[in-house]
Design a protein around this motif. Structure first.
Motif, mmCIF file in Angstrom:
data_model
loop_
_atom_site.group_PDB
_atom_site.id
_atom_site.type_symbol
_atom_site.label_atom_id
_atom_site.label_comp_id
_atom_site.label_asym_id
_atom_site.label_seq_id
_atom_site.Cartn_x
_atom_site.Cartn_y
_atom_site.Cartn_z
ATOM 1 N N ALA A 313 19.729 23.647 31.778
ATOM 2 C CA ALA A 313 19.204 24.297 33.020
ATOM 3 C C ALA A 313 18.566 25.686 32.794
ATOM 4 O O ALA A 313 18.943 26.429 31.729
ATOM 5 N N ILE A 314 17.759 26.368 33.876
ATOM 6 C CA ILE A 314 17.633 27.620 33.996
ATOM 7 C C ILE A 314 18.315 28.295 34.987
ATOM 8 O O ILE A 314 18.163 27.873 36.195
ATOM 9 N N ARG A 315 18.860 29.419 34.807
ATOM 10 C CA ARG A 315 19.646 30.026 35.727
ATOM 11 C C ARG A 315 19.015 31.406 36.232
ATOM 12 O O ARG A 315 18.429 32.176 35.335
ATOM 13 N N ARG A 316 19.155 31.755 37.182
ATOM 14 C CA ARG A 316 18.841 33.034 37.751
ATOM 15 C C ARG A 316 19.865 33.945 38.093
ATOM 16 O O ARG A 316 20.686 33.837 39.089
ATOM 17 N N ILE A 317 19.889 35.283 37.519
ATOM 18 C CA ILE A 317 21.152 36.181 37.844
ATOM 19 C C ILE A 317 20.286 37.547 38.893
ATOM 20 O O ILE A 317 19.568 38.173 38.372
ATOM 21 N N ASP A 318 20.984 37.480 39.843
ATOM 22 C CA ASP A 318 20.641 38.524 40.895
ATOM 23 C C ASP A 318 21.354 39.673 40.569
ATOM 24 O O ASP A 318 22.574 39.746 41.203
ATOM 25 N N LEU A 319 21.183 40.580 40.287
ATOM 26 C CA LEU A 319 22.184 41.768 39.590
ATOM 27 C C LEU A 319 22.244 42.735 40.913
ATOM 28 O O LEU A 319 23.140 43.535 40.895
ATOM 29 N N LYS A 320 21.277 42.586 42.149
ATOM 30 C CA LYS A 320 21.503 43.287 43.300
ATOM 31 C C LYS A 320 22.529 42.741 44.102
ATOM 32 O O LYS A 320 23.156 43.273 44.867
ATOM 33 N N LYS A 321 22.352 41.475 44.226
ATOM 34 C CA LYS A 321 23.086 40.616 45.381
ATOM 35 C C LYS A 321 24.634 40.041 44.514
ATOM 36 O O LYS A 321 25.288 39.440 45.157
ATOM 37 N N LEU A 322 24.406 40.304 42.928
ATOM 38 C CA LEU A 322 25.744 39.864 42.429
ATOM 39 C C LEU A 322 26.124 38.605 42.410
ATOM 40 O O LEU A 322 27.128 38.108 42.631
ATOM 41 N N LYS A 323 25.024 37.723 42.405
ATOM 42 C CA LYS A 323 25.152 36.251 42.264
ATOM 43 C C LYS A 323 24.370 35.477 41.261
ATOM 44 O O LYS A 323 23.302 36.018 40.644
#
Length: 735
Positions: A313-323
């Motif tokens: 899988a390819i995952r996306r980390i949103d460091l602003k929304k913390l998710k």
């Protein structure tokens, strides 16, 4: 000669040196043909398998040669002693091979279903492809890195491979309780058939009183991790980003710990994403789960993409929304060689590295001023299918003015055949386990570390042409053209290269020549590679700086440093560059916490039992903890109910392997203790959630076994601690 003729010839060659085979036809049946015939005749897998077992009569295989090195056991195993009375699965593998890696989760799942006491033993037979893979210390690291818990033997000279007439990686050979061959499977994807064979073999041989429930002399390979390892465990890749305040952020795939770390360039850990448990789960940064993540790339300072390799899988980390969320892949290995579906509806296979290609939208219909917007395309090294894929993050018109809707995940280069084939047509080209990427925006090219061909390749993103850079062979089918030699194009030789990074002026390509344990550089205009001499002493600690299978690297934004994931040394190295792009000094990055630990775990609901404080060195070290649970006064575990444990560590600079489990008979872990900055007490908590019962009632048990840690001025770096916890219906205590 046809492919079938080649197979027959290989069988004839094997037959000439193997007394256990009566004919070429018998050898073919020894694979899967004969078993399949029995199943088809009975129209039922179980009945067909039982008939097959009554009729199969192959001579026992020869025992392992004396003097071989073994892992995960305290002594060499033999068919006459340890494996007598066991159904044995011999897994012939080499640790570089992606297909062999795909087998490991299948075997792990089967081992959970059928235990050693039930009569099943899996033995990994490591028969190396590369010279580097014949070295036992490197195999030990691979066993630790891939979380292999069953016995593994270093078949360095391929004696068992030859004795069993194995022809390819991976191969699985099932043996009966007297080391008699039952059936051989080649390649991956046989989990269901394996389960049927093992279940029926255990049933058949138990009915004939041939299965033994004796234990094996097991000892976890994790016990041999370095004493001063630090918090990282086999870091795979590293990338960076410069924010609007000119602060450089680093992201590290801490692969063995199944987490991503966000760092400052001084080693301060800003955030941890995942790491509490191996798994596949989206959510906030703490509850997210990964499975051996590798490549990563920043889209901007807030968005980080991760190649979650063993979750496919390819995952996306949103460091602003913390998710964390998933943007491609299903969590299950895909077999699709073409793609074209959107987002998570597209199954993929073992993505290993990522880069961002920024391209002007080619649809000039909507941009009459000639200034089309720039579109972001995520380029993926798809190691599992030997291809290069793209995930279009926005609606984009690209090659041949074809429009790709946002979320399209598609193969852009590579036929899917494992080969080193360059071609003017992207889908006629062939790759061999591509594992590293570096983008050159000036020439609109992506450089590819093609690991199994031991070469660096180039994909032109304007027209899709694939061309050689350095390493490999002219013959596209030769995947054994490896070595350690500077030079140009095919005269140069590398060994299973995994990592690439390009200089800021995009003239020099840095190469982590993984199995040569070296750093090299390529003049991309001349296709010329030269080795870089690394200083022998770490400027910070004065220790030796020899690299061990480095796998990832990136160039600092001021072009004065390289950040290198030194995988088997469990560290990040900082290499300082001079004006000629050579390394003039090196240091190991010290990781430290930048903030206090935050945890969502409410411990007030747990009963806590505390052991007396354990003394460890203030210089850090290794703590090996094993724990036995003893049930008393009629209490026992509820059969079929979930039983879990996990370890909660003091802060982010500590690490443990494993961090959790469901097997209460084998709680055995290694904790890496950091250097003490302050002389204070820390607690390591073992958290249990059990379902127990007596003859009259069910009693859920949630409790914590607390191990206080006290730092002392002593030199003992390795501490062994064995705990026994007695659990009765009304109380718990440490014996």
């Amino acid at each position: 000669m046809s492919l079938f003729s080649k197979v027959i010839q290989n069988i004839r060659n094997s037959f000439s040196r193997t007394s256990s085979m009566q004919s070429v036809e018998d050898y073919l049946y020894y694979s899967q043909v004969k078993l399949q015939n029995f199943i088809e005749q009975r129209l039922d897998k179980d009945l067909g398998m039982q008939d097959y077992l009554k009729n199969v009569k192959y001579a026992p295989v020869e025992d392992f040669n004396p003097g071989l090195e073994w892992f995960n056991v305290t002594e060499p195993l033999s068919f006459k002693k340890h494996l007598k009375g066991k159904v044995v699965v011999l897994d012939f593998f080499t640790y570089c091979c992606i297909n062999c890696m795909h087998i490991i989760p299948d075997l792990r799942e089967i081992e959970k279903e059928f235990s050693v006491e039930d009569g099943l033993v899996v033995v990994g037979v490591h028969s190396a492809k590369f010279e580097n893979e014949k070295i036992s210390s490197n195999i030990l690291a691979a066993v630790q890195r891939y979380n292999i818990n069953h016995p593994v033997v270093n078949d360095a000279n391929s004696e068992m491979w030859k004795n069993c007439d194995v022809q390819c990686w991976p191969t699985l050979l099932i043996l009966g309780p007297n080391s008699n061959p039952i059936v051989m499977f080649t390649g991956e994807g046989h989990k269901d058939d394996l389960r049927v064979c093992i279940r029926n073999a255990l049933k058949f041989y138990k009915e004939n009183n041939l299965i033994s429930n004796h234990q094996l002399p097991l000892k976890s390979a994790y016990h041999f991790l370095p004493e001063l390892k630090g918090p990282l465990l086999f870091p795979g890749k590293i990338t960076n980003f410069l924010d609007e305040n000119n602060h450089e952020l680093l992201a590290v795939s801490d692969t063995g710990n199944n987490r991503i770390l966000i760092l400052k360039d001084d080693g301060s850990i800003l955030q941890q994403i995942g790491g509490r448990k191996l798994g596949f789960r989206d959510g906030n940064l703490e509850e997210a789960e990964f499975n051996n993540p590798q490549g990563l790339v920043f889209l901007n300072k807030d968005i980080l993409f991760v190649a979650d390799t063993e979750n496919h899988a390819i995952r996306r980390i949103d460091l602003k929304k913390l998710k964390v969320d998933t943007v491609a892949g299903t969590g299950v290995q895909g077999q699709d060689l073409h793609g074209g579906k959107l987002w998570t509806s597209q199954a993929i296979s073992s993505p290993w590295d990522l880069c961002i290609y920024r391209t002007p939208d080619m649809d000039l219909t909507f941009h009459p001023d000639g200034n089309p917007p720039v579109r972001n395309v995520l380029i993926i090294a798809m190691a599992g299918t030997h291809q290069i894929w793209a995930l279009f993050l926005e609606d984009t018109v690209w090659w041949k003015c074809k429009k790709y809707p946002a979320g399209t995940c598609i193969n852009i280069a590579g036929s899917g055949k494992e080969e080193n084939r360059n071609n003017s047509y992207p889908h006629a080209a062939g790759f061999a386990q591509p594992s590293g990427l570096a983008i050159c925006h000036t020439t609109k090219e992506v450089y590819i570390a093609d690991s199994e061909s031991s070469s660096v390749r180039r994909l032109h993103l304007i027209d899709g042409k694939v061309t050689p850079v350095v390493g490999g062979a002219r013959n596209p089918n030769d995947l054994f053209a490896f070595g350690d030699k500077d030079g140009a194009l095919f005269d140069a030789k590398l060994q299973h290269v995994l990592g690439l990074a390009i200089s800021r002026n995009e003239r020099i390509l840095f190469v982590a020549d993984t199995y040569n344990h070296k750093l090299k550089k390529v003049d991309v205009a001349e296709n010329m590679v030269t080795s870089i001499t690394i200083p022998s002493v770490d400027i910070k600690g004065g220790s030796s700086t020899g690299l061990r299978e480095p796998a990832g690297l990136c160039v600092s934004y001021d072009n004065k440093k390289l950040y290198l994931a030194d995988t088997n040394n469990h560290s990040i190295k900082v290499l300082y560059l001079d004006s000629n792009q050579n390394v003039n000094k090196i240091e190991t990055m010290t990781l430290r916490k930048a903030c206090d630990k935050v945890t969502a775990l409410d411990k007030s609901k747990y009963d806590i039992i505390i052991r007396n404080p354990l003394q460890v060195s203030c210089e850090g070290g290794k703590l090996i903890v094993s724990m036995d649970l003893v049930f008393e006064n009629g209490l026992g575990l509820t059969e079929g109910a979930p039983q879990t444990w996990l370890v909660d560590l003091p802060d982010i600079t500590w690490s443990a392997v494993p961090l959790n489990g469901t097997d209460l008979k084998n709680i055995d872990l290694v904790i890496s203790v950091p250097v003490s900055e302050h002389a204070k007490e820390n607690n390591v908590d073992f958290i249990f959630n059990l379902v127990t019962c007596t003859s009259e009632t069910c009693l859920p048990k949630s409790f914590i076994v607390r191990l206080p840690i006290h730092y002392q001025n002593e030199k003992k770096m390795s501490v062994n601690e064995k705990l026994t916890v007695a659990i009765s219906p009304d109380k718990m205590k440490i014996l």
